[in-house]
Design an enzyme around this catalytic site. Structure first.
Site, mmCIF file in Angstrom:
data_model
loop_
_atom_site.group_PDB
_atom_site.id
_atom_site.type_symbol
_atom_site.label_atom_id
_atom_site.label_comp_id
_atom_site.label_asym_id
_atom_site.label_seq_id
_atom_site.Cartn_x
_atom_site.Cartn_y
_atom_site.Cartn_z
ATOM 1 N N GLN A 150 0.769 -1.066 0.155
ATOM 2 C CA GLN A 150 -0.079 0.564 0.121
ATOM 3 C C GLN A 150 1.053 1.533 0.356
ATOM 4 O O GLN A 150 1.788 1.298 1.127
ATOM 5 C CB GLN A 150 -0.986 0.029 0.853
ATOM 6 C CG GLN A 150 -1.961 1.272 1.009
ATOM 7 C CD GLN A 150 -2.636 1.784 2.495
ATOM 8 O OE1 GLN A 150 -2.347 1.676 3.304
ATOM 9 N NE2 GLN A 150 -4.447 1.242 1.670
ATOM 10 N N CYS A 206 -6.408 7.209 4.978
ATOM 11 C CA CYS A 206 -5.978 7.688 6.261
ATOM 12 C C CYS A 206 -6.646 9.176 6.289
ATOM 13 O O CYS A 206 -6.396 10.163 5.281
ATOM 14 C CB CYS A 206 -4.006 7.967 5.670
ATOM 15 S SG CYS A 206 -3.504 7.983 7.000
HETATM 16 C C1 LIG Z 1 -3.639 1.436 14.238
HETATM 17 C C2 LIG Z 1 -4.511 1.772 12.890
HETATM 18 C C3 LIG Z 1 -3.851 2.223 11.894
HETATM 19 C C4 LIG Z 1 -4.327 1.715 10.600
HETATM 20 N N1 LIG Z 1 -3.138 1.833 9.452
HETATM 21 C C5 LIG Z 1 -3.524 1.961 8.189
HETATM 22 C C6 LIG Z 1 -3.258 2.023 6.991
HETATM 23 O O1 LIG Z 1 -1.828 1.837 7.137
HETATM 24 N N2 LIG Z 1 -3.802 1.752 5.721
HETATM 25 C C7 LIG Z 1 -5.075 1.773 5.707
HETATM 26 O O2 LIG Z 1 -5.142 1.836 4.331
HETATM 27 N N3 LIG Z 1 -5.576 1.559 6.841
HETATM 28 C C8 LIG Z 1 -5.480 1.766 8.075
HETATM 29 N N4 LIG Z 1 -5.629 1.624 9.188
HETATM 30 C C9 LIG Z 1 -7.416 1.479 8.557
HETATM 31 C C10 LIG Z 1 -7.568 -0.252 8.548
HETATM 32 O O3 LIG Z 1 -6.523 -0.648 7.556
HETATM 33 C C11 LIG Z 1 -9.290 -0.449 9.256
HETATM 34 O O4 LIG Z 1 -9.732 -0.388 7.315
HETATM 35 C C12 LIG Z 1 -10.065 0.343 10.040
HETATM 36 O O5 LIG Z 1 -9.509 -0.189 11.253
HETATM 37 C C13 LIG Z 1 -11.694 -0.281 9.980
HETATM 38 O O6 LIG Z 1 -11.740 -1.837 10.050
HETATM 39 P P1 LIG Z 1 -11.700 -1.915 11.927
HETATM 40 O O7 LIG Z 1 -12.095 -1.411 12.280
HETATM 41 O O8 LIG Z 1 -11.924 -3.696 11.361
HETATM 42 O O9 LIG Z 1 -11.221 -1.837 12.807
HETATM 43 C C14 LIG Z 1 -5.056 1.999 10.060
HETATM 44 C C15 LIG Z 1 -6.412 1.306 11.535
HETATM 45 C C16 LIG Z 1 -5.963 1.447 12.807
HETATM 46 C C17 LIG Z 1 -6.342 1.211 14.390
#
Ligand SMILES: Cc1cc2nc3c(=O)[nH]c(=O)nc-3n(C[C@H](O)[C@H](O)[C@H](O)COP(=O)(O)O)c2cc1C
Length: 339
Positions: free
Chosen positions: A96, A126
């Protein structure tokens, strides 16, 4: 004993819930054939090589690097290029990238493919200020012309880097910048027209960060009109949530926070029973060993974010988790885990 689900490569494995399990139906994303519709989402600071290997052991059908700065790649920053390091057992693996400049992203994408990416994902999701203020991440939702130009440039660069292989370029978006602004649904068709092979949506607004619930009615609206697969991210915490998203039209789903401290959630979502505490501890030991090998002295700090989560998910008892939190060096972690 529960056996971890073997990693899915190109073919659909039978899986514990049988060959017609919706999560184990093959999926083509561009020229990439995936054997499972359950992926690990990219997560900054989390989805390292050791973490990706861990979730692959439990059945993740596709894993991603954390978001990598296209500028860092373009300018050969040594730390940034460290994100390229991966093991053969991590494929299929998506890299990514984030950035705001089409030429820089195109150059970075070509290098990512040369370094082994099976898929290149563009981060337009992001919400972090440091990223958004440069015009990257979720800021691109409000700049559809630039978002489409970036996608087209990256698609061309990836084809140049791997002619005829059909390495897909995908884009990860949010529902919008603020709740109800509809920017995600507005930009997606332009990304697809520019060559995106799939769109991944995390249907929270950028302003929401990670709070509240993901609004998957947006995912379903996107999937209803989409000529390419739509991948759903947000609040997938078990098999029921995953199947509901597929039922609503998502082509695949991603685990994110739910799998941090519980890589075995992949096997459970695929239909396996929860593993016994001893099996969870064995996974923790293996993961910690790989993190220690990979990060050396930095591993001790990095691992601290995992210990409370492993405890909450029943892999560590309270006393051991506390001692691990207090471990000061690699030797301390090793001796506590008997490594
Ligand atoms: C600590 C953290 C880091 C994340 N880093 C990224 C990232 O680098 N790239 C991205 O597209 N999404 C990132 N996300 C979003 C996750 O990929 C995901 O879409 C989001 O947490 C929603 O899913 P969930 O509710 O199951 O956690 C991040 C989320 C968290 C909590």
């Amino acid at each position: 004993m529960t056996t971890p689900v073997p990693p899915a490569a190109g073919d659909a494995p039978p899986g514990p819930a049988g060959p017609i399990d919706p999560l184990s139906r093959p999926l083509a994303v561009g020229g990439l054939q995936l054997g499972r519709r359950l992926f690990m989402a990219p997560m900054a600071g989390i989805t390292t090589s050791a973490f990706r290997r861990s979730v692959r052991r439990w059945g993740a059908g596709l894993v991603f690097t954390e978001m990598i700065s296209a500028y860092g790649i373009h300018y050969g920053n040594r730390r940034t290029l460290g994100y390229f390091v991966h093991g053969e057992d991590e494929h299929p693996l998506g890299f990514q990238l984030f950035g705001a400049d089409a030429d820089v992203l195109a150059d970075a994408a070509g290098r990512a493919v040369a370094a082994g990416a099976d898929l290149v994902d563009l981060n337009m999701a992001c919400p972090v200020r440091k990223v958004v203020k440069t015009g990257a991440g979720a800021a691109l939702l409000a700049d559809p012309h630039r978002a489409a130009a970036i996608t087209a440039a990256v698609v061309a660069a990836v084809e140049d880097a791997a002619p005829g292989r059909g390495v897909p370029v995908t884009v990860k978006i949010r529902s919008g910048l603020r709740e109800g602004d509809g920017l995600g649904l507005g930009v997606a068709p332009r990304l697809v027209a520019a060559g995106a092979a799939a769109v991944c949506i995390h249907p929270r607004s950028a302003a929401q960060l990670y709070r509240g619930r993901a609004d998957h009615s947006v995912t379903f609206a996107l999937a209803a009109g989409s000529p390419v697969p739509v991948i759903a991210s947000g609040d997938v915490d078990g098999r029921e949530a995953a199947l509901r998203l597929l039922d609503g039209g998502a082509a695949a789903v991603m685990l994110a926070r739910g799998a941090v401290g519980a890589p075995w959630l992949f096997a459970q979502v695929l239909g396996a029973d929860e593993p016994a505490a001893a099996e969870k501890l064995a996974e923790v030991r293996r993961f910690a060993t790989e993190v220690l090998e990979m990060l050396g002295t930095r591993a001790v700090g990095h691992l601290r974010q995992f210990w409370p989560r492993f405890r909450r998910r029943g892999a560590l008892d309270r006393a051991l988790a506390l001692q691990l939190m207090q471990a000061r060096d690699e030797a301390g972690v090793r001796s506590l885990l008997g490594l």
